[in-house]
Design an enzyme around this catalytic site. Structure first.
Site, PDB file in Angstrom:
ATOM      1  N   TRP A 254       0.847  -1.198   0.000  1.00  0.00           N
ATOM      2  CA  TRP A 254       0.000   0.000   0.000  1.00  0.00           C
ATOM      3  C   TRP A 254       0.880   1.244   0.000  1.00  0.00           C
ATOM      4  O   TRP A 254       1.889   1.291   0.702  1.00  0.00           O
ATOM      5  CB  TRP A 254      -0.887   0.030   1.240  1.00  0.00           C
ATOM      6  CG  TRP A 254      -2.323  -0.281   0.977  1.00  0.00           C
ATOM      7  CD1 TRP A 254      -3.300   0.611   0.695  1.00  0.00           C
ATOM      8  CD2 TRP A 254      -2.959  -1.570   0.979  1.00  0.00           C
ATOM      9  NE1 TRP A 254      -4.502  -0.030   0.525  1.00  0.00           N
ATOM     10  CE2 TRP A 254      -4.326  -1.361   0.688  1.00  0.00           C
ATOM     11  CE3 TRP A 254      -2.513  -2.873   1.185  1.00  0.00           C
ATOM     12  CZ2 TRP A 254      -5.244  -2.403   0.617  1.00  0.00           C
ATOM     13  CZ3 TRP A 254      -3.408  -3.902   1.113  1.00  0.00           C
ATOM     14  CH2 TRP A 254      -4.767  -3.672   0.820  1.00  0.00           C
ATOM     15  N   ASP A 257       1.232   3.551   3.339  1.00  0.00           N
ATOM     16  CA  ASP A 257       1.761   2.628   4.354  1.00  0.00           C
ATOM     17  C   ASP A 257       3.255   2.417   4.135  1.00  0.00           C
ATOM     18  O   ASP A 257       4.046   2.472   5.080  1.00  0.00           O
ATOM     19  CB  ASP A 257       1.062   1.259   4.280  1.00  0.00           C
ATOM     20  CG  ASP A 257      -0.432   1.328   4.562  1.00  0.00           C
ATOM     21  OD1 ASP A 257      -1.148   1.969   3.779  1.00  0.00           O
ATOM     22  OD2 ASP A 257      -0.865   0.751   5.573  1.00  0.00           O
ATOM     23  N   GLY A 388      -6.748   8.322   2.113  1.00  0.00           N
ATOM     24  CA  GLY A 388      -6.134   7.486   3.145  1.00  0.00           C
ATOM     25  C   GLY A 388      -7.070   7.314   4.335  1.00  0.00           C
ATOM     26  O   GLY A 388      -6.901   6.435   5.156  1.00  0.00           O
ATOM     27  N   ASP A 390     -10.309   6.411   4.594  1.00  0.00           N
ATOM     28  CA  ASP A 390     -11.391   5.875   3.783  1.00  0.00           C
ATOM     29  C   ASP A 390     -12.801   6.144   4.271  1.00  0.00           C
ATOM     30  O   ASP A 390     -13.680   6.495   3.515  1.00  0.00           O
ATOM     31  CB  ASP A 390     -11.230   4.355   3.679  1.00  0.00           C
ATOM     32  CG  ASP A 390      -9.853   3.985   3.208  1.00  0.00           C
ATOM     33  OD1 ASP A 390      -8.944   4.811   3.332  1.00  0.00           O
ATOM     34  OD2 ASP A 390      -9.691   2.866   2.711  1.00  0.00           O
ATOM     35  N   ARG A 425     -15.650  -2.915   8.459  1.00  0.00           N
ATOM     36  CA  ARG A 425     -15.711  -2.391   7.098  1.00  0.00           C
ATOM     37  C   ARG A 425     -16.776  -1.306   7.007  1.00  0.00           C
ATOM     38  O   ARG A 425     -17.703  -1.276   7.811  1.00  0.00           O
ATOM     39  CB  ARG A 425     -16.055  -3.525   6.111  1.00  0.00           C
ATOM     40  CG  ARG A 425     -15.040  -4.639   6.053  1.00  0.00           C
ATOM     41  CD  ARG A 425     -13.801  -4.252   5.298  1.00  0.00           C
ATOM     42  NE  ARG A 425     -12.824  -3.588   6.121  1.00  0.00           N
ATOM     43  CZ  ARG A 425     -11.747  -2.974   5.665  1.00  0.00           C
ATOM     44  NH1 ARG A 425     -11.506  -2.906   4.399  1.00  0.00           N
ATOM     45  NH2 ARG A 425     -10.901  -2.404   6.481  1.00  0.00           N
ATOM     46  N   TRP A 582     -11.733   5.319  11.242  1.00  0.00           N
ATOM     47  CA  TRP A 582     -11.683   6.721  10.800  1.00  0.00           C
ATOM     48  C   TRP A 582     -12.833   7.573  11.310  1.00  0.00           C
ATOM     49  O   TRP A 582     -12.985   8.707  10.920  1.00  0.00           O
ATOM     50  CB  TRP A 582     -11.584   6.838   9.262  1.00  0.00           C
ATOM     51  CG  TRP A 582     -10.328   6.239   8.692  1.00  0.00           C
ATOM     52  CD1 TRP A 582     -10.249   5.181   7.833  1.00  0.00           C
ATOM     53  CD2 TRP A 582      -8.974   6.655   8.925  1.00  0.00           C
ATOM     54  NE1 TRP A 582      -8.940   4.903   7.523  1.00  0.00           N
ATOM     55  CE2 TRP A 582      -8.135   5.795   8.179  1.00  0.00           C
ATOM     56  CE3 TRP A 582      -8.384   7.662   9.701  1.00  0.00           C
ATOM     57  CZ2 TRP A 582      -6.743   5.904   8.176  1.00  0.00           C
ATOM     58  CZ3 TRP A 582      -7.006   7.772   9.698  1.00  0.00           C
ATOM     59  CH2 TRP A 582      -6.204   6.899   8.945  1.00  0.00           C
ATOM     60  N   GLU A 625      -3.967  -1.434  14.438  1.00  0.00           N
ATOM     61  CA  GLU A 625      -4.231  -0.475  13.359  1.00  0.00           C
ATOM     62  C   GLU A 625      -4.786   0.831  13.941  1.00  0.00           C
ATOM     63  O   GLU A 625      -4.428   1.919  13.520  1.00  0.00           O
ATOM     64  CB  GLU A 625      -5.245  -1.108  12.393  1.00  0.00           C
ATOM     65  CG  GLU A 625      -5.453  -0.351  11.104  1.00  0.00           C
ATOM     66  CD  GLU A 625      -6.456  -1.052  10.174  1.00  0.00           C
ATOM     67  OE1 GLU A 625      -7.009  -2.114  10.555  1.00  0.00           O
ATOM     68  OE2 GLU A 625      -6.693  -0.535   9.076  1.00  0.00           O
TER      69      GLU A 625
HETATM   70  C1  9WN Z   1      -8.378   0.602   1.266  1.00  0.00           C
HETATM   71  C2  9WN Z   1      -3.876  -0.261   4.286  1.00  0.00           C
HETATM   72  C3  9WN Z   1      -5.005   0.730   4.059  1.00  0.00           C
HETATM   73  C4  9WN Z   1      -4.616   2.153   4.502  1.00  0.00           C
HETATM   74  C5  9WN Z   1      -5.806   3.090   4.517  1.00  0.00           C
HETATM   75  C6  9WN Z   1      -6.901   2.460   5.361  1.00  0.00           C
HETATM   76  C7  9WN Z   1      -7.278   1.092   4.800  1.00  0.00           C
HETATM   77  C8  9WN Z   1      -8.088   0.116   2.679  1.00  0.00           C
HETATM   78  C9  9WN Z   1      -9.311  -0.614   3.174  1.00  0.00           C
HETATM   79  O1  9WN Z   1      -6.131   0.273   4.808  1.00  0.00           O
HETATM   80  O2  9WN Z   1      -7.758   1.254   3.486  1.00  0.00           O
HETATM   81  O3  9WN Z   1      -7.281   1.213   0.731  1.00  0.00           O
HETATM   82  O4  9WN Z   1      -9.485  -1.747   2.715  1.00  0.00           O
HETATM   83  O5  9WN Z   1     -10.071  -0.076   3.952  1.00  0.00           O
HETATM   84  O6  9WN Z   1      -8.017   3.278   5.450  1.00  0.00           O
HETATM   85  O7  9WN Z   1      -5.409   4.344   5.046  1.00  0.00           O
HETATM   86  O8  9WN Z   1      -3.646   2.646   3.627  1.00  0.00           O
HETATM   87  O9  9WN Z   1      -3.410  -0.173   5.592  1.00  0.00           O
END
Ligand code: 9WN
Length: 659
Positions: A254, A257, A388, A390, A425, A582, A625
């Site tokens: 990612w 990340d 970032g 989401d 999710r 978030w 996380e």
């Molecule tokens: C979609 C990987 C990523 C982070 C993001 C976070 C989450 C993904 C998801 O995880 O996003 O890209 O599946 O929700 O929100 O900031 O880069 O850690």
């Protein structure tokens, strides 16, 4: 057919606005009621025909006042006031629901309803009622402990009977409360405690009542141990040449990340940091765009995988590489700018910077060329995931305005259900919009010009532009180190800074807001991301003062430092959710930025509190996380790479006595 019975619970939380009034204070009873009711819904009331609505009291006070509800928190059961001004009595509430539903499993035996804390504690002379997140409680417990006083501690966030006791003893739910030989002391009243306990002035071991006691402290040995544990997390998530954010939900590479991860490696294995960044830039498209995911070809069950992105439609993806079709905040220049300083092998560092500088420049060029449709020096994002952040409340309004949905929304939801726990999710309504946005991108063959004309989601973000501004400054530094002309970077940084201050700063509120280009309006949501300009030195001194004043409230836990670190969303908002990603939890990367930002504007102690609290979170709960701001409970992915990497960065700086 008889109508199925159901129960609707509504909690009116002390929050909201009416005309010019806006609630800016937290109400402990409301927070505790909220946590308890949410827990009930997932435990005793799971799969029962019971729904829970949380509404802001002030927006609705005129509705509830007619039904006799005056004081928040007010809980109604099928529209009738069940309790107000205090945390509802849970056994009684369950019994009430049981009666309505004819469900005997919910009806509580009489004994439980009258359970009293004192019965279990009667032998003890001293009882302390506390909550782990309350700083005065922690100080009080420390005081008793260091003076060798034995006591029974009762956590009001866990025990119903403890809450009942406090209310009976003091008339309301307040903490800390100490009961000594029948005397009741509210708060941490050292003088009274000392007298009642007969501690002489000579023997007393005082605990200073100032914020420094709230800041966790560590010895160098403890720091080294946590550092080692953080390294182990990165080792665990390492694959050949790059590192997964975590090995369950995120098995690919990612974008941002990897930026944070490289910052961690830079402290103990610089070569690894360079490899991480090189691996990421392998996925850079020919127009400079850097995708948010470079797919791991050995892992095929991630969703949405390469087949859904159709990135090849763009004709810009490097051959043999599979990527997504959106980007993420450009943190990279900032993360690696200190390579020469940190790498003992200076030549190696210089040669890496020389190799990566043109790629970083190309990435930044991409943003100015293709993502600034109004030529305002403010770049825009085309999907919430590009931010970032989401699932942040920032996107609620612009997503709600999208009425189209995509063909594969349903399969996206099903796949998520397979791989993630419930509640981890985003909600289904959002998933439909996310997938629609992706579909529109590939249907336009990732032609950014066309997309800027017909896409329904185009936002100039505060966080994204602040990160870009800082990265331009750091790219400038890098250019200087390499003996190149750095002026373009400093000029660009200056232009973004001016644009952010001009367009995204709301003078009346003293805060920065995102701008929705599609609907031509600011998105006025109080998230912590609004404070990111501090990190990039964007506000001048006076503006910085105003911004800090807005931030220093109870709603972000700064006034009392009564959370485990800074939450991602304003806790005074009715839709604050401490455990939902978030939308409230503490994130290490965001706190890392905020701590550095507020230090630049004179808040050194607060900054130290944040940084040490992050280390304490990792130490106590592990490298999660994200974390619950009240309890510190680790949430989302366990052994999460960027948490480990940034904790390494914080510890390394402490061990070197920087700041
Ligand atoms: C979609 C990987 C990523 C982070 C993001 C976070 C989450 C993904 C998801 O995880 O996003 O890209 O599946 O929700 O929100 O900031 O880069 O850690």
């Amino acid at each position: 057919m008889t109508k199925k019975k159901a129960v609707e619970l509504t909690l009116y939380r002390y929050a909201g606005k009416y005309l010019f009034f806006r609630i800016k204070k937290r109400c402990k009873e409301c927070d505790i009621s909220y946590v308890i009711l949410q827990r009930l819904m997932t435990e005793q009331l799971h799969r029962k025909p019971v729904s829970l609505r949380i509404v802001p009291w002030l927006d609705n006070f005129w509705k509830i006042i007619w039904r006799g509800g005056w004081h928040a928190p007010i809980l109604t059961v099928n529209g009738k006031v069940f309790s107000q001004g205090r945390v509802p009595e849970i056994p009684k509430l369950l019994s009430k629901i049981g009666e309505i539903l004819n469900d005997t499993s919910l009806i509580q035996p009489g004994e439980m309803q009258t359970e009293k804390a004192t019965s279990a504690y009667k032998e003890s002379e001293i009882i302390v009622y506390f909550s782990p997140a309350c700083p005065h409680c922690r100080q009080l417990l420390e005081y008793l402990g260091s003076n060798g006083i034995k006591y029974s501690g009762r956590d009001v966030t866990i025990s119903e009977s403890a809450r009942q006791d406090v209310e009976r003893l003091t008339g309301r739910l307040t903490i800390p409360v100490v009961v000594i030989k029948g005397e009741i002391i509210k708060g941490f009243d050292r003088k009274r405690l000392k007298n009642l306990l007969g501690i002489s002035a000579d023997d007393e071991k005082p605990v200073k009542l100032d914020s420094r006691n709230i800041i966790p402290h560590f010895t160098d040995t403890q720091l080294s141990e946590i550092y080692q544990k953080a390294k182990n997390v990165l080792e665990k998530n390492q694959l050949k040449g790059w590192t997964m954010p975590s090995n369950r939900l995120y098995p690919h590479l990612w974008n941002w990340d990897s930026g944070f991860i490289s910052r961690g490696y830079l402290h103990y294995d610089p070569e690894r940091a360079y490899t991480e960044i090189r691996s990421l830039f392998r996925g850079q498209w020919s127009d400079g765009f850097l995708p948010h995911i470079i797919f791991n070809p050995e892992y095929t069950h991630h969703f949405p995988g390469p087949d859904y992105w159709n990135a090849d439609n763009s004709g810009k993806v490097p051959s043999g590489i599979f990527t997504s079709g959106i980007s993420q905040p450009p943190v990279h220049a900032t993360m690696i700018v200190d390579s020469v300083k940190l790498d003992p092998n200076k030549e190696r560092a210089l040669s890496f910077l020389k190799e990566i500088y043109p790629k970083l420049k190309k990435l930044h060029d991409f943003y100015f060329t293709w993502r600034d449709p109004e030529a305002e020096n403010l770049v825009s994002i085309v999907h919430p995931w590009e931010s970032g952040l989401d699932n942040a409340p920032l996107w609620d309004e612009p997503l709600a305005a999208i009425t189209d949905t995509s063909e594969w929304a349903l399969s996206m939801q099903e796949k998520y259900d397979e791989i993630a726990e419930q509640g981890e999710r985003p909600k289904r309504t959002y998933i439909e919009k996310y997938s629609y946005l992706i579909e529109n991108l590939y249907k336009n063959n990732y032609d950014w010009k066309k997309i800027s004309e017909n896409h329904p989601f185009i936002i100039q973000g505060v966080l994204f532009n602040s990160i870009l501004c800082k990265s331009e400054l750091d790219l400038g530094k890098m250019a200087e180190t390499l003996g190149y002309d750095a002026s373009i970077h400093y000029e660009r940084a200056d232009k973004i800074k001016t644009a952010i201050n001009k367009k995204l700063f709301d003078e009346t509120e003293g805060i920065y807001y995102n701008f929705d280009l599609k609907h031509q309006k600011h998105i006025k949501r109080d998230t912590i991301f609004s404070y990111m300009p501090l990190f990039a030195g964007i506000p001048d001194k006076d503006m910085g003062e105003v911004v800090l004043d807005t931030l220093r409230t109870h709603c972000f836990c700064i006034a009392d430092m009564d959370c485990v670190a800074i939450p991602s969303y304003d806790m005074c908002q009715v839709d604050f959710e401490g455990e939902f990603y978030w939308r409230g939890p503490v994130w290490v990367n965001i706190n890392w930025y905020i701590a550095q930002g507020i230090r630049q504007y004179g808040e050194a102690e607060l900054s130290e509190w944040i940084e040490n609290s992050l280390i304490a979170l990792a130490d106590r709960y592990g490298f999660y996380e994200y974390y619950d701001p009240d309890s510190g409970k680790g949430l989302g992915e366990k052994d999460f790479s960027w948490t480990a990497a940034l904790v390494i960065d914080l510890i390394a700086k402490k061990l070197r006595n920087e700041n």
